[in-house]
Design a protein around this motif. Structure first.
Motif, PDB file in Angstrom:
ATOM      1  N   ALA A 114     -16.527   8.797 -62.930  1.00 28.91           N
ATOM      2  CA  ALA A 114     -17.666   8.575 -62.033  1.00 28.91           C
ATOM      3  C   ALA A 114     -17.217   8.539 -60.572  1.00 28.91           C
ATOM      4  CB  ALA A 114     -18.358   7.265 -62.402  1.00 28.91           C
ATOM      5  N   VAL A 115     -17.876   9.372 -59.777  1.00 27.98           N
ATOM      6  CA  VAL A 115     -17.711   9.336 -58.311  1.00 27.98           C
ATOM      7  C   VAL A 115     -19.148   9.196 -57.827  1.00 27.98           C
ATOM      8  CG1 VAL A 115     -16.778  10.525 -56.292  1.00 27.98           C
ATOM      9  CG2 VAL A 115     -15.783  10.951 -58.563  1.00 27.98           C
ATOM     10  N   VAL A 116     -19.660   7.979 -57.845  1.00 33.70           N
ATOM     11  CA  VAL A 116     -21.112   7.820 -57.713  1.00 33.70           C
ATOM     12  C   VAL A 116     -21.477   6.810 -56.629  1.00 33.70           C
ATOM     13  CG1 VAL A 116     -21.455   8.479 -60.130  1.00 33.70           C
ATOM     14  CG2 VAL A 116     -21.301   6.054 -59.544  1.00 33.70           C
ATOM     15  N   VAL A 130     -10.122  16.485 -54.575  1.00 34.05           N
ATOM     16  CA  VAL A 130      -9.640  17.208 -55.750  1.00 34.05           C
ATOM     17  C   VAL A 130     -10.249  16.539 -56.978  1.00 34.05           C
ATOM     18  CG1 VAL A 130      -7.606  17.966 -57.033  1.00 34.05           C
ATOM     19  CG2 VAL A 130      -7.414  17.490 -54.576  1.00 34.05           C
ATOM     20  N   MET A 131     -10.911  17.318 -57.838  1.00 38.22           N
ATOM     21  CA  MET A 131     -11.502  16.731 -59.056  1.00 38.22           C
ATOM     22  C   MET A 131     -10.754  17.215 -60.292  1.00 38.22           C
ATOM     23  SD  MET A 131     -15.006  19.020 -59.533  1.00 38.22           S
ATOM     24  CE  MET A 131     -15.238  18.708 -61.284  1.00 38.22           C
ATOM     25  N   ASP A 132     -10.711  16.359 -61.323  1.00 36.94           N
ATOM     26  CA  ASP A 132     -10.272  16.845 -62.628  1.00 36.94           C
ATOM     27  C   ASP A 132     -11.528  17.166 -63.449  1.00 36.94           C
ATOM     28  OD1 ASP A 132     -11.280  14.547 -63.828  1.00 36.94           O
ATOM     29  OD2 ASP A 132      -9.314  13.669 -64.270  1.00 36.94           O
ATOM     30  N   GLN A 133     -11.342  17.538 -64.707  1.00 37.90           N
ATOM     31  CA  GLN A 133     -12.492  18.021 -65.474  1.00 37.90           C
ATOM     32  C   GLN A 133     -13.368  16.880 -66.008  1.00 37.90           C
ATOM     33  OE1 GLN A 133     -13.360  21.272 -65.219  1.00 37.90           O
ATOM     34  NE2 GLN A 133     -11.670  21.086 -63.761  1.00 37.90           N
ATOM     35  N   THR A 134     -12.962  15.614 -65.798  1.00 33.13           N
ATOM     36  CA  THR A 134     -13.823  14.486 -66.201  1.00 33.13           C
ATOM     37  C   THR A 134     -14.731  14.030 -65.061  1.00 33.13           C
ATOM     38  OG1 THR A 134     -12.330  12.686 -65.490  1.00 33.13           O
ATOM     39  CG2 THR A 134     -11.951  13.627 -67.707  1.00 33.13           C
ATOM     40  N   ALA A 135     -14.486  14.514 -63.866  1.00 33.18           N
ATOM     41  CA  ALA A 135     -15.188  13.967 -62.692  1.00 33.18           C
ATOM     42  C   ALA A 135     -16.660  14.377 -62.677  1.00 33.18           C
ATOM     43  CB  ALA A 135     -14.499  14.442 -61.408  1.00 33.18           C
ATOM     44  N   TYR A 136     -17.513  13.446 -62.273  1.00 35.42           N
ATOM     45  CA  TYR A 136     -18.922  13.771 -62.062  1.00 35.42           C
ATOM     46  C   TYR A 136     -19.441  12.988 -60.865  1.00 35.42           C
ATOM     47  CZ  TYR A 136     -19.849   9.536 -64.867  1.00 35.42           C
ATOM     48  OH  TYR A 136     -19.879   8.252 -65.356  1.00 35.42           O
ATOM     49  N   PHE A 137     -20.471  13.548 -60.249  1.00 35.88           N
ATOM     50  CA  PHE A 137     -20.915  13.080 -58.930  1.00 35.88           C
ATOM     51  C   PHE A 137     -22.417  12.826 -58.971  1.00 35.88           C
ATOM     52  CE2 PHE A 137     -17.318  15.859 -58.736  1.00 35.88           C
ATOM     53  CZ  PHE A 137     -16.463  15.288 -57.815  1.00 35.88           C
ATOM     54  N   ALA A 138     -22.836  11.687 -58.440  1.00 38.04           N
ATOM     55  CA  ALA A 138     -24.271  11.398 -58.402  1.00 38.04           C
ATOM     56  C   ALA A 138     -24.550  10.332 -57.355  1.00 38.04           C
ATOM     57  CB  ALA A 138     -24.745  10.907 -59.781  1.00 38.04           C
ATOM     58  N   LEU A 139     -25.802  10.280 -56.951  1.00 39.05           N
ATOM     59  CA  LEU A 139     -26.280   9.229 -56.046  1.00 39.05           C
ATOM     60  C   LEU A 139     -27.422   8.509 -56.760  1.00 39.05           C
ATOM     61  CD1 LEU A 139     -26.260  11.296 -52.717  1.00 39.05           C
ATOM     62  CD2 LEU A 139     -24.679   9.446 -53.342  1.00 39.05           C
ATOM     63  N   TYR A 175     -23.806  16.216 -60.760  1.00 38.45           N
ATOM     64  CA  TYR A 175     -23.032  17.448 -60.647  1.00 38.45           C
ATOM     65  C   TYR A 175     -21.670  17.236 -61.290  1.00 38.45           C
ATOM     66  CZ  TYR A 175     -26.269  19.653 -57.364  1.00 38.45           C
ATOM     67  OH  TYR A 175     -27.371  20.234 -56.789  1.00 38.45           O
ATOM     68  N   GLN A 176     -21.204  18.224 -62.016  1.00 36.82           N
ATOM     69  CA  GLN A 176     -19.885  18.148 -62.641  1.00 36.82           C
ATOM     70  C   GLN A 176     -19.318  19.558 -62.775  1.00 36.82           C
ATOM     71  OE1 GLN A 176     -22.112  16.450 -66.023  1.00 36.82           O
ATOM     72  NE2 GLN A 176     -20.698  17.616 -67.323  1.00 36.82           N
ATOM     73  N   GLY A 177     -18.062  19.644 -63.190  1.00 38.43           N
ATOM     74  CA  GLY A 177     -17.431  20.931 -63.480  1.00 38.43           C
ATOM     75  C   GLY A 177     -17.551  21.929 -62.340  1.00 38.43           C
ATOM     76  N   ALA A 178     -17.706  23.202 -62.726  1.00 43.85           N
ATOM     77  CA  ALA A 178     -17.707  24.286 -61.739  1.00 43.85           C
ATOM     78  C   ALA A 178     -18.839  24.110 -60.735  1.00 43.85           C
ATOM     79  CB  ALA A 178     -17.831  25.631 -62.457  1.00 43.85           C
ATOM     80  N   GLU A 179     -19.957  23.543 -61.197  1.00 43.36           N
ATOM     81  CA  GLU A 179     -21.103  23.393 -60.296  1.00 43.36           C
ATOM     82  C   GLU A 179     -20.762  22.455 -59.133  1.00 43.36           C
ATOM     83  OE1 GLU A 179     -25.939  23.140 -60.888  1.00 43.36           O
ATOM     84  OE2 GLU A 179     -24.668  21.829 -62.096  1.00 43.36           O
ATOM     85  N   GLY A 184     -19.958  22.429 -53.159  1.00 43.99           N
ATOM     86  CA  GLY A 184     -19.163  21.962 -52.022  1.00 43.99           C
ATOM     87  C   GLY A 184     -18.756  20.500 -52.067  1.00 43.99           C
ATOM     88  N   LEU A 185     -18.958  19.848 -53.231  1.00 45.07           N
ATOM     89  CA  LEU A 185     -18.570  18.433 -53.291  1.00 45.07           C
ATOM     90  C   LEU A 185     -17.055  18.262 -53.225  1.00 45.07           C
ATOM     91  CD1 LEU A 185     -21.221  17.270 -55.887  1.00 45.07           C
ATOM     92  CD2 LEU A 185     -20.895  16.251 -53.622  1.00 45.07           C
ATOM     93  N   VAL A 186     -16.324  19.233 -53.733  1.00 42.00           N
ATOM     94  CA  VAL A 186     -14.858  19.175 -53.697  1.00 42.00           C
ATOM     95  C   VAL A 186     -14.321  20.530 -53.253  1.00 42.00           C
ATOM     96  CG1 VAL A 186     -14.762  17.491 -55.589  1.00 42.00           C
ATOM     97  CG2 VAL A 186     -14.537  19.922 -56.095  1.00 42.00           C
ATOM     98  N   GLN A 187     -13.072  20.521 -52.779  1.00 46.29           N
ATOM     99  CA  GLN A 187     -12.425  21.791 -52.443  1.00 46.29           C
ATOM    100  C   GLN A 187     -11.556  22.310 -53.579  1.00 46.29           C
ATOM    101  OE1 GLN A 187     -12.387  19.006 -50.431  1.00 46.29           O
ATOM    102  NE2 GLN A 187     -12.001  19.540 -48.293  1.00 46.29           N
ATOM    103  N   TYR A 188     -11.147  21.412 -54.492  1.00 43.91           N
ATOM    104  CA  TYR A 188     -10.258  21.811 -55.600  1.00 43.91           C
ATOM    105  C   TYR A 188     -10.765  21.215 -56.907  1.00 43.91           C
ATOM    106  CZ  TYR A 188      -6.847  23.004 -51.970  1.00 43.91           C
ATOM    107  OH  TYR A 188      -6.216  23.546 -50.880  1.00 43.91           O
TER     108      TYR A 188
END
Ligand code: 1HE
Length: 267
Positions: A114-116, A130-139, A175-179, A184-188
């Motif tokens: 969670a990056v929320v 930089v995100m790994d494949q478990t990362a997800y983003f929300a407000l 938002y997670q993964g490739a999306e 633009g939430l992450v650069q890597y």
């Protein structure tokens, strides 16, 4: 690099990884690295002082499966704050995050889980994510009866644009993964550990001259707040100082005598 053990922190862990690269880790894993008032004070202390202690790059990470669950909702509930109390809390968040964004030292955030909410506000104050494949983003503020107070209206909007920002707040969209990368939430986005990838990037950035990094990690942000005319003038002044620095002469000489690496496409 001065001794970072002199910094007085409980909710953060500081590690000097060598060569001026410092890891700042959110260390409230049991609370999913929720940001209580004390953690924000510690972030202010650390990001006020690290640049003057010789840090050349910082890795920002979080213990456990989640980078950060945002505002400490339990503390907020218990404190039963008045509007003016929370406005002052927000000013402290802004103080911490402005110290990061404008502090002149590259900060690379290593993200997982969670990056929320306020966790995303914190991550968006870093210069590189930089995100790994478990990362997800929300407000999730909208769903909790809240509003962003740690700069998301500025920084997350800068990353994803106004329409996506409003959608995230209204609907709680995750938002997670490739999306997450595409918007633009992450650069890597990496398959393995975001921390290892962040470490590589931090070591790379730390090899730049400190004056160049100072300009990159403060001037670009300041210039975004200026009119185009003022920004162009400020850029000329900054470049006048940075591009004539004596420490750059050896690098320029290496290019001129053909011993420096050339810029090539990724192999
Ligand atoms: C917390 C917090 C928190 C967990 N404040 N204590 N942020 C949110 O709305 C996110 C809220 N948190 C969650 O959705 C989930 O906790 C997570 C997805 C992050 C993690 O789930 P999980 O199943 O691993 O953990 P959990 O069982 O939900 O929580 C474990 C413990 O962490 C538990 O404490 P315990 O003492 O009962 O064990 C939770 O209470 C605690 N915890 N998240 C306080 N956020 C400047 S304005 C900014 C506005 C915002 O940031 S709004 C906040 C949005």
């Amino acid at each position: 690099m001065q001794n970072i053990d002199t910094l007085d922190v409980e909710n953060l862990r500081l590690t000097d990884t060598g060569d001026g690269v410092v890891e700042v880790t959110l260390a409230r894993e049991a609370k999913r690295n929720a940001l209580n008032a004390q953690t924000i004070e510690e972030l202010i202390e650390v990001f006020s002082k690290l640049p003057r202690m010789g840090a050349r790059a910082v890795i920002l990470s979080g213990d456990g499966d989640h980078f950060s669950a945002g505002l400490d909702l339990v503390e907020h509930h218990k404190e039963d704050r008045r509007p003016e109390d929370f406005m002052h809390i927000c000013l402290r968040w802004h103080e911490a995050f402005n110290k990061m964004e404008y502090g002149g030292v590259p900060i690379i955030a290593a993200l997982q889980g969670a990056v929320v909410g306020g966790g995303l506000e914190l991550a968006s104050s870093a210069h590189v994510r930089v995100m790994d494949q478990t990362a997800y983003f929300a407000l999730p503020e909208g769903q909790r009866g809240l509003f962003t107070g740690g700069g998301a209206t500025i920084r997350v909007t800068d990353l994803v644009g106004k329409s996506r920002m409003i959608d995230m707040m209204l609907t709680g969209r995750v938002y997670q993964g490739a999306e997450a990368m595409d918007v633009g939430l992450v650069q890597y986005s990496v398959e393995g550990s975001s921390l290892e990838a962040a470490m590589d990037l931090a070591r790379k950035a730390a090899q730049n001259l400190p004056l160049s990094n100072f300009a990159i990690c403060s001037a670009v942000s300041h210039m975004q707040n200026m009119s185009a005319m003022d920004a162009a003038y400020a850029e000329a002044v900054v470049a006048g100082v940075v591009n004539t620095q004596p420490d750059a002469r050896a690098r320029l000489a290496a290019f001129a005598d053909k011993s420096a690496a050339r810029v090539r496409p990724n192999g």
